[in-house]
Write an enzyme that holds these catalytic residues in place. Structure first.
Site, PDB file in Angstrom:
ATOM      1  N   ASP A 106      -6.251   3.103  -0.275  1.00 31.41           N
ATOM      2  CA  ASP A 106      -5.371   1.555  -0.593  1.00 31.41           C
ATOM      3  C   ASP A 106      -5.815   0.283  -1.188  1.00 31.41           C
ATOM      4  O   ASP A 106      -7.103  -0.185   0.158  1.00 31.41           O
ATOM      5  CB  ASP A 106      -3.862   1.070  -0.412  1.00 31.41           C
ATOM      6  CG  ASP A 106      -3.103   0.074  -0.269  1.00 31.41           C
ATOM      7  OD1 ASP A 106      -2.956   0.116  -2.233  1.00 31.41           O
ATOM      8  OD2 ASP A 106      -2.668  -1.184  -0.498  1.00 31.41           O
ATOM      9  N   SER A 107      -5.350  -0.614  -1.787  1.00 26.78           N
ATOM     10  CA  SER A 107      -6.455  -1.998  -2.132  1.00 26.78           C
ATOM     11  C   SER A 107      -6.336  -2.995  -0.713  1.00 26.78           C
ATOM     12  O   SER A 107      -7.086  -3.119  -0.681  1.00 26.78           O
ATOM     13  CB  SER A 107      -5.870  -2.565  -3.420  1.00 26.78           C
ATOM     14  OG  SER A 107      -4.323  -3.044  -3.095  1.00 26.78           O
ATOM     15  N   CYS A 126      -2.505   3.350  -4.059  1.00 24.24           N
ATOM     16  CA  CYS A 126      -2.659   2.383  -4.661  1.00 24.24           C
ATOM     17  C   CYS A 126      -1.782   3.324  -5.796  1.00 24.24           C
ATOM     18  O   CYS A 126      -2.830   3.332  -7.100  1.00 24.24           O
ATOM     19  CB  CYS A 126      -3.754   1.610  -4.851  1.00 24.24           C
ATOM     20  SG  CYS A 126      -4.228   0.407  -5.333  1.00 24.24           S
ATOM     21  N   GLU A 134       2.183 -10.703   1.483  1.00 27.93           N
ATOM     22  CA  GLU A 134       0.908 -11.498   2.248  1.00 27.93           C
ATOM     23  C   GLU A 134       1.248 -12.312   2.785  1.00 27.93           C
ATOM     24  O   GLU A 134       0.652 -12.378   3.663  1.00 27.93           O
ATOM     25  CB  GLU A 134      -0.528 -11.005   1.112  1.00 27.93           C
ATOM     26  CG  GLU A 134      -0.130  -9.833   0.508  1.00 27.93           C
ATOM     27  CD  GLU A 134      -1.239  -9.041   0.890  1.00 27.93           C
ATOM     28  OE1 GLU A 134      -1.942  -9.725   2.256  1.00 27.93           O
ATOM     29  OE2 GLU A 134      -2.104  -8.055   0.938  1.00 27.93           O
ATOM     30  N   CYS A 159       5.249  -0.620  -6.282  1.00 25.11           N
ATOM     31  CA  CYS A 159       3.606  -1.183  -5.913  1.00 25.11           C
ATOM     32  C   CYS A 159       3.648  -0.975  -4.240  1.00 25.11           C
ATOM     33  O   CYS A 159       4.955  -1.186  -3.952  1.00 25.11           O
ATOM     34  CB  CYS A 159       3.671  -2.480  -6.347  1.00 25.11           C
ATOM     35  SG  CYS A 159       2.656  -3.838  -5.244  1.00 25.11           S
ATOM     36  N   HIS A 182       3.303  -2.727  -1.645  1.00 26.98           N
ATOM     37  CA  HIS A 182       4.037  -3.797  -1.369  1.00 26.98           C
ATOM     38  C   HIS A 182       5.455  -3.853  -1.531  1.00 26.98           C
ATOM     39  O   HIS A 182       6.196  -4.679  -0.138  1.00 26.98           O
ATOM     40  CB  HIS A 182       3.246  -4.877  -1.548  1.00 26.98           C
ATOM     41  CG  HIS A 182       1.476  -5.263  -1.005  1.00 26.98           C
ATOM     42  ND1 HIS A 182       1.260  -5.024  -1.539  1.00 26.98           N
ATOM     43  CD2 HIS A 182       1.601  -6.143  -0.410  1.00 26.98           C
ATOM     44  CE1 HIS A 182      -0.382  -5.290  -0.574  1.00 26.98           C
ATOM     45  NE2 HIS A 182       0.028  -6.277   0.137  1.00 26.98           N
TER      46      HIS A 182
END
Lengths: 253, 253
Positions: free
Chosen positions: B7-8, B70, B146, B178, B180
């Site tokens: 993943d990124s 991702c 984040e 996504c 996140h």
């Protein structure tokens, strides 16, 4: 004279524009590391490595002076860059601090990315002038600006969330310790009320006055390591004109 | 069996955890490209280049199957990765779409990064099933997560700003495109009310059921290209335990 300017992304164009306004004839070369922006959430080691790569790229373009427009890079990489390059290297921290020292009555606030604030570079320098310092990381400010959000309800809430404690502390001067933040100056001023705001981009241009002779062809070259979606729009927003942008290959294998 | 997941950044750990929950005995190798996160604001070319570098790193670790956790990478790089690697490669887009097709009555919403939404990958695939699709990029969601902000006033405002049009359109199913976004599931559900939410991480684990034999030593290796400030905290938040993290050198010179 040929001046190189680098930043993690497009924010440093505010510095570039301030330099251009003061020196219409110098030749300017800008590098925005848009393939790896933001620097403000990276480790110190990675910030230094990226900064060295950007500086090397500009050094190869034959610059006579380097301006590190990124506050995060200025907080961690100045010593390494000064030792590595054989030309003058100027960061954004020192000019901003000097300006704040001139303006303040004693209580200075500084806001920036997580990495910039955690480095303590601004705080140490301000405290060396006997000032009371209040520092706050504002990690959502950069994404807001990159999203084109500089006013309105969401911006006001985020500004309040981050700046309440600085307002309560009664700072009389506030350093915008990130090149993106001048784009939020309106919202910040609305919330903070009667404080002096230090915009590093203008402070850097002033600091250059002793170092730079305004001679050259007045050219501007812009390089970016990635041509992302809002790039052209952001460049126009900050520079106020259509600019030719060139790709660069830093960080590629 | 040895499964690689990249993943990124840290978001893909939600996928890793879902795989671990379904397959307690397989060996897992995770790479988070924290030195270059986020991918969602980069150009397609850069997303592909970064994805190839991550896949090569994991291939060298001797994996039998690659999961591209991702969404941005899954939207742009699947063809290149499938051609390049000699092992099965699974992205997050297809499993999420299949799950949505099962659940929806006809109107599906999909949210993701700018790059994911702009690629049109989700939209094309959903429309091929005859569904009505409403897509929206939510670039502030990743920075919010984040920053550790998953509830409260600011989150609610941002959720409202992005999701109002999907709510008004009357979508009955919403794909969190996504990795996140599952961390914002509470706030999203509060605002959207009675909709089916598709969490790709769970969809991927289900999709693997035909491909994976649950054999191995049950080891988990985590690699990150940068050890940034909130990293350990984020890893704990998602994985629910202290994990050993190892540095990796992708993108370094």
């Amino acid at each position: 004279m040929r001046i190189g300017v680098f930043d993690s992304g497009v924010g440093g164009l505010t510095v570039l524009r301030a330099i251009r306004d003061s020196f219409p004839n110098v030749d300017l070369v800008y590098l925005g590391d848009t393939a790896r922006v933001p620097y403000g959430t990276r480790s110190p080691e990675t910030v230094v490595r990226y900064s060295v790569e950007c500086a090397d790229f500009l050094a190869e373009k034959g610059i006579d002076l380097l301006v590190v427009a990124c506050n995060t890079a200025s907080s961690y990489a100045m010593d390494v860059l000064k030792e590595r390059l054989r030309i003058p290297v100027l960061g954004v921290v020192e000019p901003g601090v000097k300006e704040a020292v001139k303006l303040t009555k004693g209580k200075v606030g500084v806001i920036g990315t997580q990495a910039t604030i955690r480095s303590g570079t601004y705080q140490r320098l301000l405290e060396s002038f006997g000032l009371e310092v209040f520092a706050k990381a504002c990690p959502l400010f950069v994404p807001l600006v990159e999203e084109g959000l500089t006013e309105g309800d969401v911006v006001e809430r985020v500004v309040e969330m981050y700046l309440s404690e600085l307002k309560e502390a009664g700072v009389d001067t506030l350093i915008l310790g990130c090149t993106h933040y001048p784009l939020l100056k309106g919202a910040i001023r609305n919330f903070m009320g009667d404080v002096q705001i230090v915009d590093s981009s203008e402070a850097v241009a002033s600091a250059l006055k002793g170092e730079v002779t305004d001679e050259g062809k007045g050219t501007t070259e812009l390089y970016f390591t990635d041509r992302y979606q809002n790039l052209e729009k952001m460049v126009e927003l900050i520079m106020g004109e259509r600019m030719r942008t060139l790709p660069a290959g830093i960080g590629s294998q």
